[in-house]
Design an enzyme around this catalytic site. Structure first.
Site, PDB file in Angstrom:
ATOM      1  N   THR A 177       1.413 -12.143  -2.321  1.00 16.02           N
ATOM      2  CA  THR A 177       2.799 -12.112  -2.805  1.00 16.02           C
ATOM      3  C   THR A 177       3.603 -13.011  -1.903  1.00 16.02           C
ATOM      4  O   THR A 177       3.212 -13.255  -0.772  1.00 16.02           O
ATOM      5  CB  THR A 177       3.363 -10.677  -2.657  1.00 16.02           C
ATOM      6  OG1 THR A 177       2.683  -9.813  -3.545  1.00 16.02           O
ATOM      7  CG2 THR A 177       4.847 -10.582  -2.924  1.00 16.02           C
ATOM      8  N   ARG A 207      -0.016  -3.152 -15.457  1.00 15.05           N
ATOM      9  CA  ARG A 207       0.244  -2.555 -14.129  1.00 15.05           C
ATOM     10  C   ARG A 207       1.378  -3.322 -13.446  1.00 15.05           C
ATOM     11  O   ARG A 207       1.400  -4.547 -13.433  1.00 15.05           O
ATOM     12  CB  ARG A 207      -1.020  -2.623 -13.275  1.00 15.05           C
ATOM     13  CG  ARG A 207      -0.841  -2.090 -11.827  1.00 15.05           C
ATOM     14  CD  ARG A 207      -0.547  -3.200 -10.837  1.00 15.05           C
ATOM     15  NE  ARG A 207      -0.551  -2.744  -9.452  1.00 15.05           N
ATOM     16  CZ  ARG A 207      -0.160  -3.491  -8.435  1.00 15.05           C
ATOM     17  NH1 ARG A 207       0.280  -4.721  -8.631  1.00 15.05           N
ATOM     18  NH2 ARG A 207      -0.174  -3.012  -7.218  1.00 15.05           N
ATOM     19  N   VAL A 208       2.341  -2.590 -12.927  1.00 15.36           N
ATOM     20  CA  VAL A 208       3.467  -3.207 -12.233  1.00 15.36           C
ATOM     21  C   VAL A 208       3.408  -2.776 -10.776  1.00 15.36           C
ATOM     22  O   VAL A 208       3.230  -1.588 -10.480  1.00 15.36           O
ATOM     23  CB  VAL A 208       4.803  -2.779 -12.886  1.00 15.36           C
ATOM     24  CG1 VAL A 208       5.984  -3.222 -12.041  1.00 15.36           C
ATOM     25  CG2 VAL A 208       4.913  -3.366 -14.293  1.00 15.36           C
ATOM     26  N   ASP A 257       4.987  -3.261  -6.607  1.00  9.91           N
ATOM     27  CA  ASP A 257       6.264  -2.994  -5.934  1.00  9.91           C
ATOM     28  C   ASP A 257       7.223  -4.179  -6.004  1.00  9.91           C
ATOM     29  O   ASP A 257       8.440  -4.005  -5.882  1.00  9.91           O
ATOM     30  CB  ASP A 257       6.021  -2.630  -4.467  1.00  9.91           C
ATOM     31  CG  ASP A 257       5.272  -3.750  -3.737  1.00  9.91           C
ATOM     32  OD1 ASP A 257       4.324  -4.313  -4.317  1.00  9.91           O
ATOM     33  OD2 ASP A 257       5.640  -4.070  -2.591  1.00  9.91           O
ATOM     34  N   THR A 263       4.790  -6.843   1.297  1.00 11.37           N
ATOM     35  CA  THR A 263       3.612  -7.335   0.582  1.00 11.37           C
ATOM     36  C   THR A 263       2.465  -6.385   0.913  1.00 11.37           C
ATOM     37  O   THR A 263       2.522  -5.633   1.869  1.00 11.37           O
ATOM     38  CB  THR A 263       3.238  -8.777   0.999  1.00 11.37           C
ATOM     39  OG1 THR A 263       2.958  -8.795   2.400  1.00 11.37           O
ATOM     40  CG2 THR A 263       4.344  -9.761   0.698  1.00 11.37           C
ATOM     41  N   GLY A 264       1.425  -6.452   0.108  1.00 10.41           N
ATOM     42  CA  GLY A 264       0.289  -5.561   0.330  1.00 10.41           C
ATOM     43  C   GLY A 264       0.191  -4.531  -0.780  1.00 10.41           C
ATOM     44  O   GLY A 264       0.678  -4.773  -1.891  1.00 10.41           O
ATOM     45  N   GLY A 280       0.940  -2.375  -3.315  1.00 10.81           N
ATOM     46  CA  GLY A 280       2.222  -2.070  -3.952  1.00 10.81           C
ATOM     47  C   GLY A 280       2.409  -0.597  -4.271  1.00 10.81           C
ATOM     48  O   GLY A 280       3.532  -0.083  -4.216  1.00 10.81           O
TER      49      GLY A 280
HETATM   50  N1  ASP Z   1       2.548  -5.957  -3.416  1.00 12.90           N
HETATM   51  C1  ASP Z   1       1.951  -6.681  -4.494  1.00 12.90           C
HETATM   52  C2  ASP Z   1       1.546  -5.729  -5.580  1.00 12.90           C
HETATM   53  O1  ASP Z   1       1.096  -4.644  -5.278  1.00 12.90           O
HETATM   54  C3  ASP Z   1       0.760  -7.464  -4.115  1.00 12.90           C
HETATM   55  C4  ASP Z   1       0.769  -8.051  -2.743  1.00 12.90           C
HETATM   56  O2  ASP Z   1       1.740  -8.079  -2.063  1.00 12.90           O
HETATM   57  O3  ASP Z   1      -0.237  -8.540  -2.302  1.00 12.90           O
HETATM   58  O4  ASP Z   1       1.614  -6.109  -6.722  1.00 12.90           O
END
Ligand code: ASP
Length: 371
Positions: free
Chosen positions: A224, A252-253, A255, A275-276, A278
């Site tokens: 992200t 799927r949505v 964060d 990020t990470g 969600g």
């Molecule tokens: N946070 C984002 C999600 O879960 C993905 C990401 O940040 O890597 O869609």
């Protein structure tokens, strides 16, 4: 992990350009906009000095955001609004086919369709806009900006978001690059083991999935770009944009388009983003929580760590925990305070972020909550 924090500051401060740090000595006497926490006061009594903060604009972004912070800083210096500046910055990354975490070339869902999420927030008006699961439009952050400015809504999803974007003149195109299609095909070949439809038993096998993907050389998982800016007038703007979790269930949505989860701004306090994983960030209102921690007087990095600790404390599912009881997934939080102070922390080592303080752009390690 409280002990880790003190080390964390040392790690980040070593990374800080020495000139910038010395300049901080000169600005340390400038009163902070916000109160100082007892923890910060104790550190200062031990000789620790507040993180440098800039009189001019500052831009923070995720580890993949070096071009974004440079572009956003140029825009701010030209007098652009902070939210326009960060969207201009992330647009470069959305357009980059080699960044498979966002925009054009982002990894698709389990059907091989790229669905994008993005949100923006404008500090001075406290307005927000977002789109989720939008297809065929490479710059969802710009569409989110239109939602914010040209509707009375905050979040538009799916087919409605695409129709809205087309009404605003955005061009439809296939976002699936050859590179992303090949990665998806490789994943598809391992579908039974790797799909997102899990029974209880499969939940427990999930840990191994990222490892297997890594062994097979399949690009995997999260990615992200978050970007936040404060301008010389101390106004803030922020944006988070993503292709989300790779090979996700269609619809799927994550964060990123959820105001308060993947991104939040309070113009009186600061901005935060994530990020990470969600799901964990949604379940913790991660960005909102981080801004609240800054409002309560925590330094930006401490605020990020406190949110991550909250996430760790509320992670109960066995498949998401190591044998030591710690989360086995990463989340990185980014925080930018109104006075230009900044910080970042990640659940596990490996998180990075970028910062532009008006002089130069740098990529730094985020302080991990757990080793
Ligand atoms: N946070 C984002 C999600 O879960 C993905 C990401 O940040 O890597 O869609």
């Amino acid at each position: 992990m409280a002990g880790r924090r003190a080390c964390g500051y040392a790690v980040v401060m070593n990374d800080i350009d020495r000139r910038t740090f010395l300049a901080a000595g000169a600005t340390a006497a400038v009163p902070l906009v916000l109160g100082t926490s007892p923890a910060a006061a104790a550190r200062e009594a031990r000789g620790w000095r507040p993180r440098p903060f800039a009189a001019g604009p500052v831009v923070i972004s995720s580890g993949n955001g070096l071009p974004a912070v440079i572009k956003a800083m140029e825009e701010l210096k030209r007098g652009a609004d902070p939210v326009d500046a960060v969207v201009a910055g992330v647009t470069l990354v959305e357009d980059d086919p080699n960044d498979m975490s966002v925009g054009y070339g982002g990894l698709p869902n389990e059907d091989g369709v790229v669905q994008l999420d993005a949100s923006v927030m404008h500090g001075p008006t406290h307005k927000a806009g977002a789109v989720a699961a939008i297809e065929n439009i490479r710059n969802p952050a710009q569409v989110a900006l239109r939602v914010m400015r040209r509707t009375d809504h905050v979040l538009i999803v799916g087919a409605g978001a695409l129709a809205f974007a087309k009404a605003h003149g955005f061009r439809e195109e296939n976002l699936l690059t050859e590179q992303a299609r090949e990665a998806w095909l490789k994943w598809k070949e391992n579908l039974n083991r790797d799909d997102d439809w899990l029974n209880d038993e499969q939940h427990l096998e999930r840990d191994a999935r990222a490892e297997i993907a890594e062994q097979l050389g399949i690009p995997w998982h999260y990615g992200t770009i978050h970007c936040a800016a404060v301008n010389a007038d101390r106004n803030l703007g922020a944006c988070t944009t993503t292709s989300g979790l790779s090979y996700k269930i269609p619809g799927r949505v994550g964060d990123s388009p959820i105001v308060g989860a993947g991104m939040f701004v309070d113009n009186e306090v600061g901005a935060a983003g994530a990020t990470g994983r969600g799901e964990a960030v949604i379940q913790s209102c991660g960005a909102f929580q981080t801004v609240q921690h800054m409002a309560a007087g925590l330094e930006p990095q401490e605020a990020c760590l406190k949110t991550l600790k909250w996430i760790a404390d509320h992670t109960k599912r066995r498949s998401l925990l190591t044998s030591a009881g710690r989360p086995n997934f990463n989340v990185t939080m980014y925080a930018l305070r109104k006075d230009g102070a900044w910080g970042s922390a990640s659940m596990l080592p490996g998180g990075t972020f970028t910062i532009h303080d008006g002089t130069e752009a740098r990529r730094l390690r985020s302080t991990p909550l757990f080793e």
